[in-house]
Write an enzyme that holds these catalytic residues in place. Structure first.
Site, PDB file in Angstrom:
ATOM      1  N   HIS A 122      75.629  49.737  52.302  1.00  0.00           N
ATOM      2  CA  HIS A 122      76.330  49.293  51.383  1.00  0.00           C
ATOM      3  C   HIS A 122      77.147  50.440  51.005  1.00  0.00           C
ATOM      4  O   HIS A 122      77.633  50.320  49.711  1.00  0.00           O
ATOM      5  CB  HIS A 122      75.470  48.871  50.121  1.00  0.00           C
ATOM      6  CG  HIS A 122      74.594  47.569  50.312  1.00  0.00           C
ATOM      7  ND1 HIS A 122      75.223  46.544  50.730  1.00  0.00           N
ATOM      8  CD2 HIS A 122      73.541  47.564  50.614  1.00  0.00           C
ATOM      9  CE1 HIS A 122      74.354  45.431  51.007  1.00  0.00           C
ATOM     10  NE2 HIS A 122      73.025  46.326  50.845  1.00  0.00           N
ATOM     11  N   GLU A 181      66.664  72.665  47.716  1.00  0.00           N
ATOM     12  CA  GLU A 181      65.995  73.628  46.952  1.00  0.00           C
ATOM     13  C   GLU A 181      66.047  74.897  47.457  1.00  0.00           C
ATOM     14  O   GLU A 181      66.402  76.019  46.867  1.00  0.00           O
ATOM     15  CB  GLU A 181      64.789  73.198  46.325  1.00  0.00           C
ATOM     16  CG  GLU A 181      64.214  73.836  45.230  1.00  0.00           C
ATOM     17  CD  GLU A 181      62.831  73.226  44.689  1.00  0.00           C
ATOM     18  OE1 GLU A 181      62.393  73.639  43.746  1.00  0.00           O
ATOM     19  OE2 GLU A 181      62.266  72.583  45.452  1.00  0.00           O
ATOM     20  N   ASN A 230      60.213  84.419  25.530  1.00  0.00           N
ATOM     21  CA  ASN A 230      60.439  83.316  26.570  1.00  0.00           C
ATOM     22  C   ASN A 230      60.524  82.070  25.264  1.00  0.00           C
ATOM     23  O   ASN A 230      59.518  81.992  24.845  1.00  0.00           O
ATOM     24  CB  ASN A 230      59.131  83.165  27.599  1.00  0.00           C
ATOM     25  CG  ASN A 230      59.239  82.083  28.142  1.00  0.00           C
ATOM     26  OD1 ASN A 230      60.385  81.481  28.506  1.00  0.00           O
ATOM     27  ND2 ASN A 230      57.995  81.618  28.794  1.00  0.00           N
ATOM     28  N   GLY A 231      61.568  81.324  25.808  1.00  0.00           N
ATOM     29  CA  GLY A 231      61.745  80.032  24.772  1.00  0.00           C
ATOM     30  C   GLY A 231      63.216  79.901  24.404  1.00  0.00           C
ATOM     31  O   GLY A 231      64.215  80.638  24.820  1.00  0.00           O
ATOM     32  N   LYS A 265      63.381  69.205  48.303  1.00  0.00           N
ATOM     33  CA  LYS A 265      62.566  70.370  48.934  1.00  0.00           C
ATOM     34  C   LYS A 265      63.769  71.036  49.711  1.00  0.00           C
ATOM     35  O   LYS A 265      63.699  72.372  49.614  1.00  0.00           O
ATOM     36  CB  LYS A 265      61.260  70.058  49.647  1.00  0.00           C
ATOM     37  CG  LYS A 265      60.242  71.278  49.834  1.00  0.00           C
ATOM     38  CD  LYS A 265      59.124  70.974  48.595  1.00  0.00           C
ATOM     39  CE  LYS A 265      59.699  70.842  47.200  1.00  0.00           C
ATOM     40  NZ  LYS A 265      58.820  70.299  46.199  1.00  0.00           N
ATOM     41  N   TRP A 300      65.177  84.462  33.007  1.00  0.00           N
ATOM     42  CA  TRP A 300      65.946  83.373  33.527  1.00  0.00           C
ATOM     43  C   TRP A 300      67.168  82.929  32.523  1.00  0.00           C
ATOM     44  O   TRP A 300      66.502  82.510  31.531  1.00  0.00           O
ATOM     45  CB  TRP A 300      64.936  82.171  33.858  1.00  0.00           C
ATOM     46  CG  TRP A 300      65.729  81.056  34.685  1.00  0.00           C
ATOM     47  CD1 TRP A 300      65.809  80.854  36.315  1.00  0.00           C
ATOM     48  CD2 TRP A 300      66.299  79.723  34.465  1.00  0.00           C
ATOM     49  NE1 TRP A 300      66.466  79.825  36.464  1.00  0.00           N
ATOM     50  CE2 TRP A 300      66.836  79.106  35.222  1.00  0.00           C
ATOM     51  CE3 TRP A 300      66.329  79.186  33.026  1.00  0.00           C
ATOM     52  CZ2 TRP A 300      67.475  77.757  35.206  1.00  0.00           C
ATOM     53  CZ3 TRP A 300      66.967  78.179  32.660  1.00  0.00           C
ATOM     54  CH2 TRP A 300      67.507  77.350  33.943  1.00  0.00           C
ATOM     55  N   CYS A 312      60.912  82.837  32.334  1.00  0.00           N
ATOM     56  CA  CYS A 312      60.923  84.074  31.811  1.00  0.00           C
ATOM     57  C   CYS A 312      59.533  84.460  31.837  1.00  0.00           C
ATOM     58  O   CYS A 312      58.623  83.775  31.511  1.00  0.00           O
ATOM     59  CB  CYS A 312      61.377  84.232  30.415  1.00  0.00           C
ATOM     60  SG  CYS A 312      63.119  83.898  30.449  1.00  0.00           S
ATOM     61  N   ARG A 327      58.906  83.303  37.639  1.00  0.00           N
ATOM     62  CA  ARG A 327      59.119  82.675  36.302  1.00  0.00           C
ATOM     63  C   ARG A 327      60.625  83.000  36.047  1.00  0.00           C
ATOM     64  O   ARG A 327      61.328  82.337  34.975  1.00  0.00           O
ATOM     65  CB  ARG A 327      58.366  83.104  35.155  1.00  0.00           C
ATOM     66  CG  ARG A 327      57.049  82.477  35.434  1.00  0.00           C
ATOM     67  CD  ARG A 327      56.193  82.947  34.210  1.00  0.00           C
ATOM     68  NE  ARG A 327      54.967  82.239  34.187  1.00  0.00           N
ATOM     69  CZ  ARG A 327      54.819  81.079  33.294  1.00  0.00           C
ATOM     70  NH1 ARG A 327      56.078  80.783  32.594  1.00  0.00           N
ATOM     71  NH2 ARG A 327      53.945  80.457  33.330  1.00  0.00           N
ATOM     72  N   GLU A 367      61.785  63.435  47.707  1.00  0.00           N
ATOM     73  CA  GLU A 367      60.864  64.785  47.729  1.00  0.00           C
ATOM     74  C   GLU A 367      61.468  65.620  48.797  1.00  0.00           C
ATOM     75  O   GLU A 367      61.564  66.626  48.836  1.00  0.00           O
ATOM     76  CB  GLU A 367      59.609  64.356  47.838  1.00  0.00           C
ATOM     77  CG  GLU A 367      58.655  65.581  47.579  1.00  0.00           C
ATOM     78  CD  GLU A 367      58.806  66.813  46.967  1.00  0.00           C
ATOM     79  OE1 GLU A 367      59.470  66.724  45.727  1.00  0.00           O
ATOM     80  OE2 GLU A 367      58.306  68.035  47.222  1.00  0.00           O
ATOM     81  N   LYS A 404      60.126  78.879  38.516  1.00  0.00           N
ATOM     82  CA  LYS A 404      59.037  78.243  38.186  1.00  0.00           C
ATOM     83  C   LYS A 404      58.853  77.981  36.698  1.00  0.00           C
ATOM     84  O   LYS A 404      59.143  78.793  35.784  1.00  0.00           O
ATOM     85  CB  LYS A 404      57.913  78.843  38.709  1.00  0.00           C
ATOM     86  CG  LYS A 404      56.550  77.911  39.040  1.00  0.00           C
ATOM     87  CD  LYS A 404      56.539  77.585  40.360  1.00  0.00           C
ATOM     88  CE  LYS A 404      55.423  76.735  40.830  1.00  0.00           C
ATOM     89  NZ  LYS A 404      55.691  75.759  41.763  1.00  0.00           N
TER      90      LYS A 404
HETATM   91  C1  F6R Z   1      60.474  71.503  42.964  1.00  0.00           C
HETATM   92  C2  F6R Z   1      59.959  71.950  41.897  1.00  0.00           C
HETATM   93  C3  F6R Z   1      60.280  71.112  40.540  1.00  0.00           C
HETATM   94  C4  F6R Z   1      59.262  70.805  39.560  1.00  0.00           C
HETATM   95  C5  F6R Z   1      59.683  70.383  38.156  1.00  0.00           C
HETATM   96  C6  F6R Z   1      58.634  69.979  37.340  1.00  0.00           C
HETATM   97  O1  F6R Z   1      59.872  71.947  44.056  1.00  0.00           O
HETATM   98  O2  F6R Z   1      58.851  72.540  41.778  1.00  0.00           O
HETATM   99  O3  F6R Z   1      61.338  70.035  40.856  1.00  0.00           O
HETATM  100  O4  F6R Z   1      58.555  69.930  40.248  1.00  0.00           O
HETATM  101  O5  F6R Z   1      60.480  71.531  37.778  1.00  0.00           O
HETATM  102  O6  F6R Z   1      57.624  71.063  37.370  1.00  0.00           O
HETATM  103  P1  F6R Z   1      56.111  70.575  36.889  1.00  0.00           P
HETATM  104  O7  F6R Z   1      55.405  70.088  37.885  1.00  0.00           O
HETATM  105  O8  F6R Z   1      55.581  72.358  36.458  1.00  0.00           O
HETATM  106  O9  F6R Z   1      56.256  70.075  35.455  1.00  0.00           O
END
Ligand code: F6R
Length: 601
Positions: A498, A482, A100-101, A479, A74, A2, A27, A475, A596
């Site tokens: 296995h 996502e 936001n929260g 990616k 969000w 948000c 956000r 990772e 994010k």
């Molecule tokens: C993946 C991604 C998320 C963040 C996770 C933690 O590309 O960006 O998995 O890594 O939400 O976020 P931070 O690093 O801000 O704590």
């Protein structure tokens, strides 16, 4: 999660609010809305499900005013609908709130308000704040907001308008970020610098529990805060010549990687200078275990980091998702070093894990990108990652700097123990060479695009690796899924036989991570097993590795010190994910259902 923006001053607020919201969309982007106080002190609200650009198309004619607030959402409480979009208003339509929260006692308060005859129109927790402010008999708007917040439990970054208090915004923070921006005869409120950086870099960072009253003449906060100038390049919040933030941030990595290392490497003694740890060598030696906590990509890099620490410092080290840690009543030990990893420094699960550790008397350091963020502030010290603002939802340059942060820490912990000067110097040199090697990987972009086009055709993929390669595979899969929305599953290469080998077929490609280490030949064994079952193979590896006669698409990253290979092997996976999402025509910076900075549990 948000975005919030507010403006009070001589300019027409909506265009500034819209511009701010567009910059905050990373956000949260499932709905958006604005509230303004008109020159006749009437409150007008426009809000709807969908993106900010759709809101712009639906702004009613003459929607204007010099005081306003905006929000991009969000969804947490209730689906993304027009009614659930913020701002929320009270029963009289004279109060508007953006938030936001999460409010923990929203259901209880909703029931209480309903019993008092208040009609709640949305499913949100935020709406109760609007009603509580509207019902307050306090004299000033700040007092009204304080009284309302006295009744709620939870987290908030919020901004409130009231038609009876024209020309004023009251802002409050508790657990969700909020800043004030000081302009020339005008003021801003924002959840993030991105929203206002083009207008001002003079800001006030509110603390948890703090409230502020903002008018065009200035501001006052309950904590008595003064404004400070911050050093930030507004270009960091622009895509510039690039078509997306993600690509821009991937390509920035040689530069941003150099930044986290700058001034921290000691060639002479083969160690690192990490003043921010605030730890004496004696204290650094005393730890008998390391526990790394982070979420999502930060957790996967945490696994790479734990591996590095164990290898260089020979201390048992383990990474765990911060989101799980707190819920199992963890044993917190005095001789364990806890390391919280986060780009945003806001991720609630990670913050709560840090607080749990501190409550139990543990010592936590942070590997955090955003300076002064909640996690950075909650930790006992740490290493700032200096990756610069990361806007794309999929984390790339911050992930790289997290790994480098771990390398710096591992070297430090190693050198106060048994890591030799010679090994220390070898690793310092290896780290110094990394930014250039990352640049070399980025040069393979076109080839990676061809490979990604093929991978994007598959509905389902495996990403596999062993030991050092496994967190890289995790990772990489993260990616890929996502932003391409393809099913990408990471597996230890050794575990394939296995069970999961049953899934291998000509339509299920496997991306295999093969560092040039002593497990390379074992990885070739896994390749053969997959090839024998007709599975297409993409191998991300290093020049020294002999893959035998197995038929694969091979991508080499430069040779490196073996301990540092994971990060070089991660970079092509970022580009593969990016190119696959591009080929599939997805919104790369704003993948569906995500946002994010995950500030909810
Ligand atoms: C993946 C991604 C998320 C963040 C996770 C933690 O590309 O960006 O998995 O890594 O939400 O976020 P931070 O690093 O801000 O704590």
């Amino acid at each position: 999660m948000c975005g919030i923006v507010g403006y009070v001053g001589p300019q027409d607020a909506p265009p500034l609010l819209i511009e701010g919201l567009a910059r905050l969309e990373y956000r949260g982007y499932d709905s958006a809305g604005l509230a303004v106080l008109t020159d006749r002190d009437k409150l007008r609200v426009v809000k709807q499900a969908g993106r900010v650009r759709e809101l712009v198309e639906h702004l009613p004619p003459g929607f204007g005013g010099h005081t306003g607030i905006g929000h991009t959402r969000w969804a947490t409480h209730g689906p993304a609908t027009d009614v659930n979009a913020h701002p929320h208003t009270d029963a009289t339509g004279r109060v508007a709130v953006v938030h936001n929260g999460i409010l923990d006692n929203a259901y209880e308060l909703r029931a209480r308000l309903a019993a008092d005859g208040v009609e709640l129109v949305s499913d949100t927790d935020t709406e109760v704040i609007a009603h509580l402010v509207g019902r307050s008999q306090a004299a000033t708007l700040q007092e009204k907001v304080a009284e309302a917040l006295g009744q709620v439990h939870g987290t908030w970054g919020l901004a409130v308008l009231h038609a009876d208090h024209p020309g004023e915004i009251v802002a409050a923070r508790n657990g969700s970020p909020l800043i004030l921006g000081v302009g020339n005869g005008e003021m801003y409120v924002a959840s993030d610098l991105a929203a206002i950086v083009r207008h001002t870099t003079t800001v006030v960072l509110l603390d948890d529990g703090e409230l502020a009253s903002v008018t065009e003449r200035g501001f006052s906060t309950t904590g008595g805060k003064a404004a400070a100038e911050i050093d930030v390049d507004p270009a960091a919040y622009e895509t510039g010549e690039h078509e997306s933030f993600m690509l821009k941030e991937i390509l920035e990595q040689p530069e941003t990687a150099a930044r986290v290392l700058q001034g921290r490497l000691d060639d002479r003694f083969g160690t690192t200078h990490l003043g921010g740890l605030e730890m004496t060598p004696h204290e650094s030696r005393a730890f008998r275990r390391v526990k790394v906590l982070g979420c999502g990509s930060a957790y996967y890099v945490g696994e790479m980091g734990a591996g590095l620490i164990e290898e260089l410092a020979r201390i048992p080290a383990h990474a765990e998702p911060a989101s799980e840690f707190r819920y199992r009543n963890p044993i917190v030990e005095r001789d364990t070093l806890y390391v919280a990893v986060s780009q945003s420094g806001e991720t609630l699960d990670t913050l709560l894990a840090v607080e749990e550790i501190k409550r139990k008397g543990g010592r936590v350091i942070g590997l955090v990108n955003v300076v002064g963020s909640a996690i950075a502030r909650a930790c006992d010290g740490g290493i700032y990652l200096h990756a610069g603002p990361e806007v794309a939802v999929a984390s790339t340059k911050a992930v790289t700097n997290m790994f480098l942060g771990f390398a710096l820490l591992a070297l430090h912990l190693g050198r106060v123990r048994d890591l030799s000067v010679a090994d220390g110097k070898r690793l310092v040199k290896g780290l110094e060479e990394l930014p250039e090697k990352i640049a070399e990987v980025l040069e393979t972009q076109d080839r990676l695009a061809e490979v990604a086009d093929e991978l994007a055709k598959a509905e389902s993929l495996f990403f596999i690796g062993r030991v050092r390669g496994y967190p890289v595979a995790r990772e990489g899969a993260q990616k890929f899924k996502e932003i391409s929305y393809r099913h990408a599953e990471a597996y230890p290469a050794s575990e394939l036989k296995h069970g999961p080998l049953a899934l291998i077929s000509p339509t299920m490609p496997t991306v295999v991570i093969v560092p040039d280490d002593d497990l390379a030949s074992r990885n070739v064994g896994a390749l053969e097993e997959i090839a024998a079952r007709g599975g297409p193979l993409v191998v991300i590896t290093q020049p020294g590795v002999d893959l035998g006669g197995v038929q694969v698409t091979r991508i080499d990253v430069p040779a490196s010190e073996v301990e540092l290979a994971p990060i070089l092997l991660t970079i092509p996976l970022q580009l593969l994910a990016y190119q696959a999402a591009l080929a599939l025509g997805h919104d790369i910076d704003k993948p569906r259902n995500l946002a994010k900075s995950v500030t909810v549990e």
